[in-house]
Scaffold this active site. Structure first.
Site, PDB file in Angstrom:
ATOM      1  N   ILE A 134       0.832  -1.218   0.000  1.00 30.34           N
ATOM      2  CA  ILE A 134       0.000   0.000   0.000  1.00 30.34           C
ATOM      3  C   ILE A 134       0.862   1.262   0.000  1.00 30.34           C
ATOM      4  CG2 ILE A 134      -1.924  -1.143   1.178  1.00 30.34           C
ATOM      5  CD1 ILE A 134      -1.060   0.553   3.708  1.00 30.34           C
ATOM      6  N   ASP A 135       2.168   1.121   0.249  1.00 29.78           N
ATOM      7  CA  ASP A 135       3.035   2.301   0.407  1.00 29.78           C
ATOM      8  C   ASP A 135       3.387   3.012  -0.910  1.00 29.78           C
ATOM      9  OD1 ASP A 135       3.045   1.696   3.069  1.00 29.78           O
ATOM     10  OD2 ASP A 135       5.086   0.909   3.121  1.00 29.78           O
TER      11      ASP A 135
HETATM   12  O1  F6P Z   1       4.795  -1.798   4.085  1.00 36.06           O
HETATM   13  C1  F6P Z   1       3.436  -1.768   4.295  1.00 36.06           C
HETATM   14  C2  F6P Z   1       3.105  -1.365   5.701  1.00 36.06           C
HETATM   15  O2  F6P Z   1       1.716  -1.360   5.783  1.00 36.06           O
HETATM   16  C3  F6P Z   1       3.699  -0.043   6.172  1.00 36.06           C
HETATM   17  O3  F6P Z   1       3.012   1.073   5.688  1.00 36.06           O
HETATM   18  C4  F6P Z   1       3.653  -0.222   7.659  1.00 36.06           C
HETATM   19  O4  F6P Z   1       4.581   0.583   8.307  1.00 36.06           O
HETATM   20  C5  F6P Z   1       3.991  -1.659   7.825  1.00 36.06           C
HETATM   21  O5  F6P Z   1       3.592  -2.304   6.632  1.00 36.06           O
HETATM   22  C6  F6P Z   1       3.353  -2.326   9.015  1.00 36.06           C
HETATM   23  O6  F6P Z   1       3.609  -3.681   8.932  1.00 36.06           O
HETATM   24  P1  F6P Z   1       3.126  -4.846   9.903  1.00 36.06           P
HETATM   25  O7  F6P Z   1       1.746  -4.537  10.309  1.00 36.06           O
HETATM   26  O8  F6P Z   1       3.186  -6.062   9.076  1.00 36.06           O
HETATM   27  O9  F6P Z   1       4.081  -4.814  11.025  1.00 36.06           O
END
Ligand code: F6P
Length: 332
Positions: A134-135
């Site tokens: 999503i980034d």
């Molecule tokens: O890379 C996608 C993302 O949703 C980032 O925006 C966010 O910082 C991270 O993953 C959070 O990841 P998780 O919930 O898997 O720790």
């Protein structure tokens, strides 16, 4: 229909943070692969499933029916610590050998592609990457699967928060995902008419916030939306809001951390179509003897970019959007 001279059996999996549209990509890979006489194996839970031998053998067209409209990934995903070790990667390789996999398609972000590249250098496994996060922070593609759905989710949430912000004359600090990238926060900020957006790529937003608080808030707006990408600062939106509240005790300040709702939901048209295009393009790339590349979209056309470049280079952010946001907010 063609039968590729070398490859017969292809594995596909999703890795890292999930993103809406990953199911559409799995479906496209499976069906385009079957249409070209490949056998398709799914690997569950990303690299971790590869290590633990969690394979979905011989996927058929029907196995991917009815998944396109669902968020998440039906193959599931993981952030695998074991795959960071050589022993873990060796186990993964043994399982690929056991299932006679000739090439692997990975749907994920930068971290997943880095893992794939190391693995492929150690064990000579050909990989094709499909960008899914999503980034929207990956070099070499204008677009990553999940970005559009997440943008719409953020927009809908902020629209609702705006209603209450206006009713109470409050300032809301809204934290949006993006640990190293501000694309989601910035674009959603423009879509929602945010006053200021804090992103990791830029350092001077405090000046804009100061102008808003000292001049605009009192004279013309009396409510406000400040977007904060989670990676902008340690402490995120909460810390920033606390600081502002101390300086301006008379202003009503609230914080909303949108969190993982941004990663879910039924994918938009844009995500479903982009995922389908890239899924088919990944199979095309294998038919063209490509390996260790990512298929992406640039100016709405499919491009192929070496994985080594994707993981090494940083994507530049859209400073035009930043300019637009500042301009719109400077008008009296
Ligand atoms: O890379 C996608 C993302 O949703 C980032 O925006 C966010 O910082 C991270 O993953 C959070 O990841 P998780 O919930 O898997 O720790």
């Amino acid at each position: 229909m063609t039968m590729h001279k070398e490859f017969k059996r292809i594995a596909v999996f999703t890795s890292g943070g999930d993103a809406p549209g990953m199911n559409a990509a799995i479906r496209a890979v499976t069906r385009a692969g079957l249409a070209n006489n490949f056998e398709i194996y799914g690997i569950k839970r990303g690299f971790q499933g590869m290590i633990e031998d969690d394979f979905f053998a011989n996927m058929k067209a029907n196995d991917v029916s009815g998944i396109m409209q669902q968020g998440g990934t039906f193959l599931q995903t993981a952030r695998s610590e074991d795959f960071r070790t050589y022993e873990g990667r060796e186990k993964a390789f043994r399982n690929l050998q056991k299932h006679e996999i000739d090439a692997v398609i990975v749907i994920g972000g930068d971290g997943s592609f880095t893992g794939a590249l190391i693995f492929s250098q150690e064990f000579d496994v050909p990989f094709i990457g499909i960008p899914g996060t999503i980034d929207n922070d990956m070099y070499g593609t204008d677009y990553t699967i999940g970005y559009d759905t997440a943008l719409n989710t953020v927009m809908q949430a902020v629209d609702k928060i705006k209603d209450t912000a206006q009713s109470h004359g409050r300032i809301f600090f809204i934290e949006v995902m993006g640990h190293e990238a501000g694309a989601l926060a910035l674009k959603a900020g423009v879509a929602c008419g945010a006053e200021v957006t804090f992103i990791p790529e830029v350092q001077d937003e405090e000046k804009d916030l100061e102008i808003f608080l000292a001049e605009d808030y009192k004279t013309k707006k009396r409510s406000g939306i400040i977007m904060v990408a989670e990676g902008d600062r340690p402490g995120g939106a909460l810390e920033l809001a606390n600081k502002v509240q101390k300086e301006y005790p008379e202003i009503g300040v609230r914080v909303s951390i949108l969190g993982h709702m941004q990663r879910g939901g039924s994918p938009t048209v844009t995500d479903r179509v982009a995922a389908t295009q890239m899924g088919v393009a990944a199979i095309d790339a294998l038919l063209d003897d490509q390996k260790n590349i990512m298929v992406g979209l640039h100016n709405e056309k499919i491009v192929r970019v070496p994985l080594s470049k994707v993981v090494k280079l940083n994507r530049s952010f859209d400073d035009n959007l930043l300019y637009i946001q500042k301009l719109i907010n400077s008008a009296y």
